[in-house]
Design a protein around this motif. Sequence first.
Motif, PDB file in Angstrom:
ATOM      1  N   GLN A 151      -0.525  12.495  -6.717  1.00 15.25           N
ATOM      2  CA  GLN A 151       0.736  11.879  -6.344  1.00 15.25           C
ATOM      3  C   GLN A 151       0.650  10.383  -6.623  1.00 15.25           C
TER       4      GLN A 151
ATOM      5  N   SER B 175       7.960   8.997  -5.221  1.00 10.70           N
ATOM      6  CA  SER B 175       6.660   9.617  -5.401  1.00 10.70           C
ATOM      7  C   SER B 175       6.809  10.795  -6.347  1.00 10.70           C
ATOM      8  N   ARG B 176       5.875  10.898  -7.299  1.00 12.14           N
ATOM      9  CA  ARG B 176       5.906  12.033  -8.214  1.00 12.14           C
ATOM     10  C   ARG B 176       4.494  12.487  -8.516  1.00 12.14           C
ATOM     11  N   GLU B 177       4.409  13.725  -8.936  1.00 18.10           N
ATOM     12  CA  GLU B 177       3.115  14.287  -9.302  1.00 18.10           C
ATOM     13  C   GLU B 177       2.862  13.984 -10.776  1.00 18.10           C
TER      14      GLU B 177
END
Length: 172
Positions: free
Chosen positions: A58, A47-49
């Motif tokens: 996200q 998961s990344r922004e």
Amino acid sequence: MMAKILDPERLKAQARWYVLQSKPREEKRALENLRNQGFECLLPMYSRERLRRGKREQVDEPLFPRYLFVHLDQITSNWYVLRSTYGVTNIVRFGQIPAAISDDIVARFVHCNPADRHLFKPGEAVDIARGPFAGLEGVYDQDDGEQRVIILLDFMSKQQRLSLPVGDIAKH
């Protein structure tokens, strides 16, 4: 001549993880179609922004874009349907030998999800331990990259957003 009886437990022990290549941005489609056919598969995600249309959100993305893992054995698994599965391009090979991955490596992907590693939760009270604001209390807002966080600090009769190194704050 006697027919040899295949022991299902022995076959399961001989099964290994193999690497499949998917079509661009169709990893999830390939995963779903393989699972519908009864294959045991794994698509490691993180998961990344990300900024989309000016807003932070996200998103879950494949750890290895265009690649996923499938658990097969050499005798009973139907290898022929893999290439005709929607979303799958082919089996990754070294020469004529399919690329196998050790069970230990795959187990790390199953039990270690980098998306679940958050030190603080939004709204949680934190103390500033170092720097010019040391000793003040704030509220954790969000991560600001990999090494920094944004906290909300009541300062000068107004709530201010402050970006600090993650090592400078501690749980309250």
